[in-house]
Design an enzyme around this catalytic site. Sequence first.
Site, PDB file in Angstrom:
ATOM      1  N   LYS A 106       0.833  -1.389  -0.109  1.00 31.98           N
ATOM      2  CA  LYS A 106      -0.027   0.243   0.019  1.00 31.98           C
ATOM      3  C   LYS A 106       1.035   1.353   0.116  1.00 31.98           C
ATOM      4  CE  LYS A 106      -3.865  -0.299   2.336  1.00 31.98           C
ATOM      5  NZ  LYS A 106      -4.611  -0.587   3.521  1.00 31.98           N
ATOM      6  N   ARG A 114      -3.516   3.024   8.748  1.00 34.81           N
ATOM      7  CA  ARG A 114      -4.041   1.787   8.101  1.00 34.81           C
ATOM      8  C   ARG A 114      -2.506   0.924   7.945  1.00 34.81           C
ATOM      9  NH1 ARG A 114      -7.119   3.602   2.648  1.00 34.81           N
ATOM     10  NH2 ARG A 114      -8.265   1.620   3.020  1.00 34.81           N
ATOM     11  N   GLY A 156      -8.096  -6.987   4.159  1.00 32.73           N
ATOM     12  CA  GLY A 156      -8.827  -6.968   5.357  1.00 32.73           C
ATOM     13  C   GLY A 156      -8.437  -7.750   6.293  1.00 32.73           C
ATOM     14  N   MET A 202      -6.140  -6.951   8.623  1.00 34.54           N
ATOM     15  CA  MET A 202      -5.289  -6.265   9.484  1.00 34.54           C
ATOM     16  C   MET A 202      -6.286  -5.078   9.699  1.00 34.54           C
ATOM     17  SD  MET A 202      -1.247  -6.907   9.023  1.00 34.54           S
ATOM     18  CE  MET A 202      -1.474  -6.553   7.255  1.00 34.54           C
ATOM     19  N   ARG A 245      -3.842  -1.521  -5.929  1.00 35.91           N
ATOM     20  CA  ARG A 245      -3.297  -2.718  -5.646  1.00 35.91           C
ATOM     21  C   ARG A 245      -3.593  -3.605  -6.847  1.00 35.91           C
ATOM     22  NH1 ARG A 245      -6.148  -4.224   0.108  1.00 35.91           N
ATOM     23  NH2 ARG A 245      -8.200  -4.600  -0.726  1.00 35.91           N
ATOM     24  N   HIS A 267      -2.475 -43.637   3.202  1.00 39.50           N
ATOM     25  CA  HIS A 267      -3.106 -44.550   2.020  1.00 39.50           C
ATOM     26  C   HIS A 267      -4.231 -43.713   1.427  1.00 39.50           C
ATOM     27  CE1 HIS A 267      -6.014 -47.492   0.366  1.00 39.50           C
ATOM     28  NE2 HIS A 267      -4.907 -48.238   0.086  1.00 39.50           N
ATOM     29  N   SER A 326      15.181 -41.972  -9.102  1.00 36.49           N
ATOM     30  CA  SER A 326      14.080 -41.431  -9.063  1.00 36.49           C
ATOM     31  C   SER A 326      13.809 -41.252  -7.440  1.00 36.49           C
ATOM     32  CB  SER A 326      12.828 -42.264  -9.513  1.00 36.49           C
ATOM     33  OG  SER A 326      11.643 -41.716  -9.183  1.00 36.49           O
ATOM     34  N   CYS A 375       9.667 -38.648  -7.583  1.00 32.24           N
ATOM     35  CA  CYS A 375       8.208 -39.092  -7.831  1.00 32.24           C
ATOM     36  C   CYS A 375       7.405 -39.251  -6.455  1.00 32.24           C
ATOM     37  CB  CYS A 375       8.307 -40.270  -8.433  1.00 32.24           C
ATOM     38  SG  CYS A 375       9.202 -41.475  -7.220  1.00 32.24           S
ATOM     39  N   TYR A 403      13.288 -34.376 -14.133  1.00 35.12           N
ATOM     40  CA  TYR A 403      11.856 -34.204 -14.261  1.00 35.12           C
ATOM     41  C   TYR A 403      11.164 -34.298 -13.022  1.00 35.12           C
ATOM     42  CZ  TYR A 403      11.838 -39.271 -13.028  1.00 35.12           C
ATOM     43  OH  TYR A 403      12.153 -40.298 -12.343  1.00 35.12           O
TER      44      TYR A 403
END
Length: 894
Positions: free
Chosen positions: A24, A94, A103, A105, A338, A454, A772, A840, A860
């Site tokens: 801000k 503020r 909203g 604070m 903002r 699981h 992996s 993985c 990957y």
Amino acid sequence: MTTQKQVVPFQEGDASMIALLGGKGANLAEMTRAGLPVPPGFTITTEACLAFFVKGNRLSDSLLEQVEASLNQLEKQKNQTFGDADNPLLVSVRSGSVSSMPGMMDTILNLGLNDKTVRGLAAHTNNEKFAYDCYRRLLQMFGSVVLGIESGHFENLLHRLKVKEGAHQDQDVTANGWKELIEAYKACILSKTGRAFPQNVYEQLKLAIEAVFKSWNNARAQTYRKLNRIPDEQGTAVNVQSMVFGNMGGNSGTGVVFTRNPSTGENTFFGEYLINAQGEDVVAGIRTPLVIAALQEEMPAIYEQLLDASKQLEKHYKDMQDIEFTVENNKLYLLQTRSGKRNAQAALKIAVDLVHEGVLTKQDAVSRIEVLHLDQLLHRGIDEAAVIDVLALGLPASPGAAVGQLVFDADTAEEWVRAGRTVILARTETTPEDIHGVIAAEGVLTSRGGMTSHAAVVARGMGKPCVCGCEEIRIVPEEKRMFAQNRLLEEGEWITLDGATGRVIAGAMPLLEARMTDELLIMLEWADEIRTLKVFANADNPHDAGIARQLGAEGIGLCRTEHMFFSPARLPVVQRMILAEDKEARLKALAQLLPMQQSDFEGIFERMDGLPVTIRLLDPPLHEFLPNLDELQKRHAQLTYERDGSIKEKEEVASLLRKVQALHEANPMLGQRGCRLGIVYPEIYDMQIEAIFRAASICIDAGVRVHPEIMIPLVGHANELKILRELVDFVAQQVLGKDKLRECPYQVGTMIEVPRAALTARQIAAHADFFSFGTNDLTQMTFGYSRDDAEGKFLTHYVNHKLLPHNPFQVLDTEGVGQLIELAVNVGRSVKPSLKTGICGEHGGDRESIFFCHRIGLDYVSCSPYRIPLARIAAAQAFLLYGEPGASDVAQAI
């Protein structure tokens, strides 16, 4: 290093100072520099906030001196004096965090009013009603925000006054009414706090600054930061700004506008305003605001100025803006701008449109996407307007929303679904034997277990919503009931699960369907042009493999073969294999399983034609496939004391109990599983390898390009991989022969999930084509945490109390686990430069973890099918942030 200057006037700041001035403050400074109509003021920096906490919530004398000096400068700019009885300067106080936290604070308006200055304001503006309206607003805000009085006390007093005066709206109250309410408010403050409202305006300012700093640590702000991964160390700035008033009559007003529609992303001016009001009236919902288009009729000149300023700000920031404005006596002021909050689809549309308009590059657009937003598009969500009755909160284990009738066992779930009903399966915890119920159910709820339990893993793989570890509920399956917040829910009652937030909601909530929108497809194309990290899928069957390919997977990074055994048709055969008394009986059962596995592999190879498929050989402890030990013991005891009953059943249960007890391990996650199982019982792995190469042979004959990668799990010593690699090579030659071997370029590698494997990667790499990293188990073994127990018992406490920055099973621990991964990659490639590496575990779908994987040069990441779009964009963002992976800092050897 601490900056000496902890108070910065708007005209001295700019957008580059956001870490110091907060979002801000930086934007107010930027607008001031651009010549836009911003009421003057100054920002107290985030460094001052952090120093405030270090000093035990005290403002330093040095800071107060800087505030007073800046206030004197502001007085000159406004030609008003703070606390003056004739022409008083009033200010707002503020918050302004670095990361947007709308909203969360606190704010105090009209500060500087007291019993004397209110009379001066009334005389100076010739508007007594306005002046006393401002004073009563200050008293209410100050009492609530600074002094901690429940706002309901003030609301009740206001309501009584409006009834007394016959006023329907606040603006209908008379000046005398406001004077009467002010006295009531002051009496309330004295009664509730034992102290009078401070008449000293400098004391007001000091207390207000302290209150806004403290609001950084209020409950809602902490929750928001945790949800959005905003560091606690940022702190908040405080903006002290001269007041402008939208409540001075019919030629004044206040509102909020967005430069584009935040719900749809359409390029239309969007917003609301109120005449004769202050900003809090709009956001608080006290009065029904008007749509911004009506301002064009009511104040056409103001509307055009606001529209022009909005276009200027969007062009400057190259993003949709959320702007707060006030009109005072027909003069426009901008109080804040903002980047506007928007939903997932709007974010994509705005980004794509800005590229097409020439405002952004493709790279800019990709870098701005909040990857967590994509879960809103790729999974069904809840219509939040309908949510009223939240029963409990658990772990958000698999995103999406599901509605169904409660059932408490897998058989009932399957039976009810066959009858055309929709169900939610609620279990204390799931086991592999529940798989048919998980498949049948719309979603899964458990009272125990963590994010990698699981239930969580299976549900994520299927794209089903799941809430795990919900300890606020108690499930009593034998009575077919569940307790939540002292409420009883019977089987058949409707509930809704929100897997994205962990909420369990009473009743059937309306759901919003998932969408693969045109804008998302465009964004994914752009991401694929940028990223270098490949994205594979964790998929255990042909159906999931097909979904993964549709969502952009470049291969399968993890096919968990044990998941192929969980269906009701296969589980009995697996149990016969495990319970076999000798090798001959075990081979007989394995012969039945071989064509089942082969069929699955054929389907997966067909769907992934031309792409690599990494298949992990059987990994979990064998007893996981067997009936529950406690239940068996209960049944055995029951049969023992029954006079009647089948002798054969008693013998079968007794035999089964002995076998399950024999297989029972004190710590099964560290017991006979993974490669240890394949070495002791090589016929098990032999069957799986044969099934893989038989499937490959058939697919090659059908013209399918097959690239199998066989992964040996839980290797901790190079000899384990050496022995099992020899088995793979032998079976491949036996099944394929020399000619087909050339058409099937298979690889053999290992899952690095034991710390010793990472530390001895040099030796292991000699026998591996790829590494992996199974980050779930590697995290578990590195920390010494049992996943399910840790997440259900102490990990939340650790994260909440800052012992850990994140749950390490959700966000990769780069300092510990990450160091092991980086070490293994480096020493492995020093032996074999072409060594393929990836992860993985569940971290493959987490943005921060993907960034780490890119930085250290992995080839990957592999994640559940429904997280592939998220991973594709995160991988592109990683490249944009870090460029090509650099050289590692980890030593090349130990």
